[in-house]
Design an enzyme around this catalytic site. Structure first.
Site, PDB file in Angstrom:
ATOM      1  N   GLU A 193       0.793  -1.283  -0.020  1.00  0.00           N
ATOM      2  CA  GLU A 193      -0.022   0.162  -0.081  1.00  0.00           C
ATOM      3  C   GLU A 193       0.983   1.294   0.006  1.00  0.00           C
ATOM      4  O   GLU A 193       1.956   1.306   0.618  1.00  0.00           O
ATOM      5  CB  GLU A 193      -0.807   0.262   1.349  1.00  0.00           C
ATOM      6  CG  GLU A 193      -1.917  -1.172   1.288  1.00  0.00           C
ATOM      7  CD  GLU A 193      -2.724  -1.189   2.579  1.00  0.00           C
ATOM      8  OE1 GLU A 193      -2.868   0.040   3.115  1.00  0.00           O
ATOM      9  OE2 GLU A 193      -3.621  -1.972   2.790  1.00  0.00           O
TER      10      GLU A 193
ATOM     11  N   SER B 212       5.733 -11.601 -11.602  1.00  0.00           N
ATOM     12  CA  SER B 212       6.736 -10.601 -11.302  1.00  0.00           C
ATOM     13  C   SER B 212       7.236 -11.001  -9.800  1.00  0.00           C
ATOM     14  O   SER B 212       6.552 -10.902  -8.815  1.00  0.00           O
ATOM     15  CB  SER B 212       6.421  -9.413 -11.582  1.00  0.00           C
ATOM     16  OG  SER B 212       7.388  -8.457 -11.602  1.00  0.00           O
TER      17      SER B 212
ATOM     18  N   ASP C   4      15.847  -3.936 -11.325  1.00  0.00           N
ATOM     19  CA  ASP C   4      14.765  -4.413 -10.990  1.00  0.00           C
ATOM     20  C   ASP C   4      14.708  -5.257  -9.814  1.00  0.00           C
ATOM     21  O   ASP C   4      13.843  -6.556  -9.794  1.00  0.00           O
ATOM     22  CB  ASP C   4      13.816  -4.763 -12.129  1.00  0.00           C
ATOM     23  CG  ASP C   4      12.185  -4.617 -11.926  1.00  0.00           C
ATOM     24  OD1 ASP C   4      11.946  -4.065 -10.750  1.00  0.00           O
ATOM     25  OD2 ASP C   4      11.407  -5.414 -12.535  1.00  0.00           O
TER      26      ASP C   4
ATOM     27  N   HIS D 209      10.122  -3.038  -9.023  1.00  0.00           N
ATOM     28  CA  HIS D 209       8.812  -2.322  -9.396  1.00  0.00           C
ATOM     29  C   HIS D 209       7.403  -2.737  -8.437  1.00  0.00           C
ATOM     30  O   HIS D 209       6.571  -1.928  -8.524  1.00  0.00           O
ATOM     31  CB  HIS D 209       8.512  -2.273 -10.826  1.00  0.00           C
ATOM     32  CG  HIS D 209       8.035  -3.639 -11.349  1.00  0.00           C
ATOM     33  ND1 HIS D 209       8.747  -4.653 -11.737  1.00  0.00           N
ATOM     34  CD2 HIS D 209       6.921  -4.350 -11.294  1.00  0.00           C
ATOM     35  CE1 HIS D 209       8.387  -5.888 -12.012  1.00  0.00           C
ATOM     36  NE2 HIS D 209       6.912  -5.553 -11.893  1.00  0.00           N
TER      37      HIS D 209
END
Length: 455
Positions: A59, A213, A139, A109
């Site tokens: 969040e 991911s 990443d 990400h």
């Protein structure tokens, strides 16, 4: 059909899928059920591996900047930019790599801009996670949870992975937790895909969809081969082409994050390109692949090691290189001060040199070494007033090409086009990869503007 690369934004977990293996090869499988019909199964391996793959819920608040047209500023006043904040929630997955320390690896990400990060284990337990650091260019992000009877995945030596090896992807496609898909390694050392700043991917045909991911790519021994990060397909769907960050690269990065709280990227100090048949013929070389050195930067690690323009780098630490992009990715993810053995071909002779890498985040560079239009400027890593990492223009010579295109002292270059840059090396790579007009996003005091180089 419009094909595009897409980051995988949900994540985690593991559906069981078996590999159809001929009976003659069953004996080679490390996990094999000898009972009854002797059907090969991945279940024993997955029972060990699945508890190390976690679900991540985040969040936070995203801030977007929007430039106000000049005519509206004239009538209504106000700053040239307006900012908007909006809350967001997201799901992802990660992999426990150290049970004692509670280290969890995921994609950068997945946890970008997250104010709260919750890690949920396969057994249902939940932990609040602390973000120790992240590297956007590769990443990779490292999280920490309080250790409590955790299971970690052992790391494979990803340099030993071969095309054709069986692999299993564990993730959370479309929010379907604890899903497993299987396939093989389709290719190694994939780069030049414009997915991220640093690319040296493992390509696989194991089904990877939106939500995988940050999940695990494991071999049949239950060892972590890579971290799933991107897919290639229409609308983010699986077409049998997925990409994972190699475990060795990930481990180099998280070790730096764990020690320093950031990545202290290594720098070799060369410019170059891939070796192809045309270049090999021009250089009268029998070597048809590797990294061609077109220029050695003054006072660099490469110069000190004796590397010369015209050399072809064919291996790093004894591992064969396929391209300049692969060399750049491996060097940049090694820490500053790392010792590297490079194998060169020079005028038909093969030789080895030992290199101690510079610190790319601290190295000051005369900008004309990056682009002629930047002549007269001196660049070094820096931050803007909001704490965003970028490239500080520490000096600009009066009347120089850099001054004529509009650069000023104390400018902070934050991006080239849409690609964020946080080190001089990343800035150089972004400039080299841009064709045509180069638009640099610059922070000057409290104002944001673009400085353009027309090639």
């Amino acid at each position: 059909m419009n094909k595009s690369f897409r980051k995988l934004v949900l994540v985690t977990g593991v559906v069981a899928s078996t590999i159809g293996v001929p009976v003659s090869t069953q004996a080679a499988l490390p996990f094999f059920n000898d009972s009854k019909k002797e059907v090969p199964s991945l279940a024993p391996m997955l029972e060990e591996a699945m508890p190390a793959v976690v679900s991540i819920a985040v969040e936070g608040t995203q801030t977007s900047r929007q430039e106000v047209p000049e005519m509206f500023r004239y009538f209504f006043g106000g700053p040239p930019e307006q900012t908007r904040e909006r809350p967001f929630r997201g799901l992802g997955s990660g992999v426990i790599i150290d049970a004692e320390k509670g280290f969890v690896v995921t994609n950068a990400h997945v946890v970008d801009n997250a104010d709260e990060i919750t890690v949920k284990l396969a057994d249902g337990r939940e932990f609040s996670a602390k973000k120790l650091g992240a590297d956007e260019q590769s990443d990779v992000a490292l999280l920490k949870i309080e250790p409590d009877d955790l299971t970690a995945l052992p790391l494979a030596d990803s340099d030993e992975v071969r095309v054709g090896d069986f692999v299993v992807a564990i993730g959370n496609p479309f929010g379907l937790s604890q899903t497993v898909t299987s396939g093989i390694v389709s290719a190694m050392g994939r780069s030049g895909l414009n997915i991220g700043g640093i690319e040296d991917f493992i390509q696989t045909d194991a089904a990877i969809n939106r939500g995988n991911s940050g999940g695990a790519l494991v071999n049949l021994h239950g060892e972590l081969v890579g971290i799933n990060t991107a897919i290639f397909g229409p609308n983010g769907g699986n077409v049998g082409i997925g990409f994972a960050i190699p475990a060795n690269m990930m481990n180099n990065l998280v070790e730096q994050i764990a020690e320093f709280g950031e990545v202290r990227r290594g720098l070799l100090g060369i410019l170059g390109s891939n070796v192809d048949q045309g270049l090999a013929e021009a250089m009268n070389s029998e070597v048809n692949k590797g990294a061609f050195v077109s220029e050695v930067q003054p006072d660099s690690a490469a110069e000190e090691a004796g590397i010369k323009a015209g050399d072809i780098i064919v291996a790093i630490n004894g591992k064969e290189l396929n391209s300049f992009g692969e060399l750049r990715a491996k060097i940049s993810t090694m820490g500053a001060g790392a010792k590297v053995e490079l194998t060169l071909v020079r005028k038909g002779e093969r030789l080895s040199v030992d290199v101690v890498l510079d610190d790319a985040t601290q190295k000051q560079v005369v900008a004309e070494q990056i682009h002629p239009a930047l002549q007269g400027a001196t660049l070094v890593a820096g931050t803007d007033p909001d704490g965003n990492e970028g490239i500080l223009v520490s000096e600009v010579a009066e009347g120089s090409p850099a001054a004529r295109i509009g650069l000023r002292e104390e400018d902070i270059i934050l991006a080239v086009g849409r690609q964020r840059v946080s080190s001089v090396m990343e800035f150089r790579d972004a400039i080299e990869n841009t064709k045509g007009v180069i638009a640099m996003n610059v922070r000057r005091g409290n104002a944001s503007l673009y400085v353009v180089i027309r090639q």
